[in-house]
Scaffold this motif. Sequence first.
Motif, short mmCIF file in Angstrom:
data_model
loop_
_atom_site.label_atom_id
_atom_site.label_comp_id
_atom_site.label_asym_id
_atom_site.label_seq_id
_atom_site.Cartn_x
_atom_site.Cartn_y
_atom_site.Cartn_z
N THR A 1 11.51 2.18 3.46
CA THR A 1 11.22 3.98 2.70
C THR A 1 12.37 3.76 1.97
O THR A 1 13.43 2.79 2.61
N PRO A 2 13.49 4.76 1.15
CA PRO A 2 14.57 4.31 1.09
C PRO A 2 15.74 4.62 2.00
O PRO A 2 16.97 3.69 1.24
N LYS A 3 15.39 4.98 2.83
CA LYS A 3 16.70 4.91 4.10
C LYS A 3 15.97 4.95 5.42
O LYS A 3 16.59 3.84 6.31
N ASN A 4 14.79 3.83 5.86
CA ASN A 4 14.09 3.51 6.61
C ASN A 4 13.26 2.29 6.72
O ASN A 4 13.05 2.34 6.01
N VAL A 5 13.53 1.36 7.53
CA VAL A 5 12.34 0.52 7.88
C VAL A 5 11.54 0.50 9.46
O VAL A 5 12.44 0.49 10.30
N ARG A 6 10.47 1.17 9.13
CA ARG A 6 9.49 1.11 10.39
C ARG A 6 8.63 0.28 10.92
O ARG A 6 7.93 0.13 9.56
N LEU A 7 8.26 -0.36 11.92
CA LEU A 7 7.31 -0.64 12.62
C LEU A 7 6.47 0.20 12.59
O LEU A 7 6.33 0.89 13.51
N GLY B 1 0.87 -0.63 0.04
CA GLY B 1 -0.18 0.04 -0.05
C GLY B 1 0.87 1.42 0.12
O GLY B 1 1.76 1.28 0.24
N ILE B 2 0.19 2.28 -0.03
CA ILE B 2 1.13 3.76 -0.39
C ILE B 2 1.20 3.85 1.27
O ILE B 2 0.83 3.35 2.06
N ASN B 3 2.41 4.60 1.16
CA ASN B 3 2.63 5.51 3.07
C ASN B 3 1.99 6.34 3.53
O ASN B 3 1.99 7.04 2.81
N ASP B 4 1.43 5.82 4.62
CA ASP B 4 0.03 7.19 5.01
C ASP B 4 0.72 7.97 7.04
O ASP B 4 -0.21 8.07 6.91
N SER B 5 1.99 7.13 7.02
CA SER B 5 2.36 8.21 8.21
C SER B 5 2.55 9.12 8.05
O SER B 5 3.12 9.94 6.80
N PRO B 6 3.32 10.04 9.14
CA PRO B 6 3.61 10.77 9.23
C PRO B 6 4.56 11.63 9.01
O PRO B 6 4.50 12.55 8.16
N LEU B 7 5.09 10.45 8.79
CA LEU B 7 7.22 10.47 8.11
C LEU B 7 6.71 10.77 6.91
O LEU B 7 7.87 10.84 5.74
N ALA B 8 5.92 10.36 5.97
CA ALA B 8 5.90 9.60 4.40
C ALA B 8 6.38 10.62 3.21
O ALA B 8 6.22 12.16 3.47
N GLY B 9 6.19 10.53 2.54
CA GLY B 9 7.23 11.40 1.13
C GLY B 9 8.64 12.42 2.07
O GLY B 9 9.25 13.20 1.36
N LYS B 10 9.13 11.91 3.04
CA LYS B 10 9.92 12.58 3.73
C LYS B 10 11.85 11.99 3.15
O LYS B 10 12.48 12.25 2.24
N TYR C 1 6.81 8.50 15.95
CA TYR C 1 5.41 9.09 15.53
C TYR C 1 4.37 8.09 16.72
O TYR C 1 4.42 7.28 17.07
N GLU C 2 2.21 9.16 17.08
CA GLU C 2 1.69 8.43 17.46
C GLU C 2 1.40 6.59 16.63
O GLU C 2 1.24 6.96 15.97
N GLY C 3 1.95 5.74 17.48
CA GLY C 3 1.11 4.56 16.68
C GLY C 3 2.42 3.16 16.68
O GLY C 3 2.05 2.53 15.91
N MET C 4 3.25 4.67 15.91
CA MET C 4 4.86 3.78 16.12
C MET C 4 5.59 2.62 16.60
O MET C 4 5.28 3.06 17.93
N ILE C 5 5.36 1.52 16.35
CA ILE C 5 6.01 0.15 17.32
C ILE C 5 7.54 1.30 17.68
O ILE C 5 8.31 0.41 16.68
N ILE C 6 7.95 1.04 18.96
CA ILE C 6 9.62 1.23 19.32
C ILE C 6 9.88 0.29 19.89
O ILE C 6 11.34 0.11 20.37
N GLY C 7 9.46 -1.53 20.37
CA GLY C 7 10.20 -2.13 21.06
C GLY C 7 8.63 -3.32 21.56
O GLY C 7 7.75 -3.43 20.74
#
Length: 605
Positions: free
Chosen positions: A582-588, A313-322, A520-526
């Motif tokens: 994204t080209p620079k990151n992999v986030r959950l 799907g498209i990246n709809d997180s707050p950091l999309a397009g960075k 960001y809110e909703g991001m898995i950090i651990g």
Amino acid sequence: MDLRNIAIIAHVDHGKTTLVDELLKQSGTYRENQATAERAMDSNDIERERGITILAKCTSVEWKGIRVNIVDTPGHADFGGEVERILSMVDGVCLLVDAAEGPMPQTKFVLSKALALGLKPIVVLNKVDKPAADPENALNEVFDLFANLGASDEQLDFPHVYASGIGGWADRELDGPRKDLSALFDLIVEHVETPKQVAQSGEAFSMLATTLGADPFIGRLLTGRVETGTLKVGDSLKALSRTGERLEQFRVTKILAFRGLSQQPIDEAVAGDIVSIAGMTKATVADTLCDLTLDAALPSQPIDPPTISVTFGINDSPLAGKDGNKVQSRVIRERLMKEAESNVAIRVEDTPGGEAFIVSGRGELQMGVLIENMRREGFELSISRPRVIYKDEGGQRMEPIEEVIVDVDDEYSGVVIEKLTGPRKGDLVEMRPAGHGKTRVVAHVPSRGLIGYHGEFMTDTRGNGVLNRIFHSWAPYKGPIQGRRQGVLISMENGTTVAFALWNLEDRGKLFLGAQETVYEGMIIGEHSRDNDLEVNPLKGKKLTNMRASGTDEAVRLTTPTRMSLEEAIAYIDDDELVEVTPKNVRLRKRFLDPHERKRQAKSA
């Protein structure tokens, strides 16, 4: 020139590409002072980084006036679609088997395809100079495998050589001179049949396209073996689909033949040649390119169906397009359709909303490589957890079962068997000593039970185990299988992480990121130490006062965070979570819900 067409097939990491390197060197393909790269056939960046072959590639060498076309094939089951296509181009196969490990799952998979096509194999017992090598036992296992796969008497009477790909030698006898690969070259020339030369009989030209490529100057390229007739530059051809439907008529603008590691233009291709043709605009893999007088399509090898699906799907997180510049669903769809056109083992379907796409394939590694290629091209994506594809037979729900072969230290065999046969509902098929303190375990396990297991397996075996898996059969649905047991730590704030906050969160579980990283809110950090999800604040700094006391100024020392690779992240997530790539990151992250859905869930809780 006399021709031989042969494919080199083996399990992953048994030494195919290294052997092809030596065949190229010893056949005089390189100049004396030419700089050469190790594993020259692995031209793709990801292939070089991971040390595996992903795409089937052709090369050719000359030996005593005979041209030998060699196809290097992938060794991992996830890329088996490449192997199934190219076997129709060759007249013989060279089966490489590690003298220490013996035949492994991919060996069985590819060999069954080759035997079904009537190809006569040559067995190369590779790495016989390893301390743990047992070539005679490996040879017996290969013979048993041939018999189990229903090989004919002629195929069972296979010739074999003992070899060391990295040493650059092959001999008919185990105690041979060990000087060069001439014994293997001679065996290929003697044993592999010459392609049927029907060019002189006046038959019309026909060729089955097996691989699709592109050149920035020439355009679309289709590669295959010329089945009948001859072809010259400027000839007019037509393309037929598998069902015989006429797709287009075109004029051949270029014919390229494989010469060493490069392709060179030639004026004429004859029956038996493996060539690439340019000039078409619509024809693709498994289509027939033929003379205008022909109306029947050549039969193409059926491809095994996909076993897992992933939603892109498209990246709809707050950091999309960075990070990336390709974020629209339309661009993602075009790229996936282009991939499905050249890779017959992948299927792409649109979802009702049109902003996500269901991509079906052979396994997590195949999906991981596709996503890795896309992120390097500048795409941003959100990826769902892989789901197993079921099918119905007579009203009964059937699921894919995989054969798992594990080589593990004796002390860890118990925990591996317990994990495979207990919560993952597998059946133990065989357990035997493999020598040097190792045990080999063979089990039949549902595919969905293996999603996310590899990381747990490496932890259980302290990194010393080797796990290989391949599709085995369809079986009745075995009931629910428990997924990940631990919950996750979810950020409740937007901002940059603070070392003091993460230090206080270490008691809660294992962290996936360090200080001064954007969340960001909703991001898995651990990963939570318990089975429930927990919302935490990784931005909370230390409160400052004008009072000093013992212990208030102690240094904050953070434990090194766990960094997941792309495949590990995809296998780790649960059904209500996504991987943001994204080209620079992999986030959950958790799936974002609209405000009404969030309120409804809060009320029900």
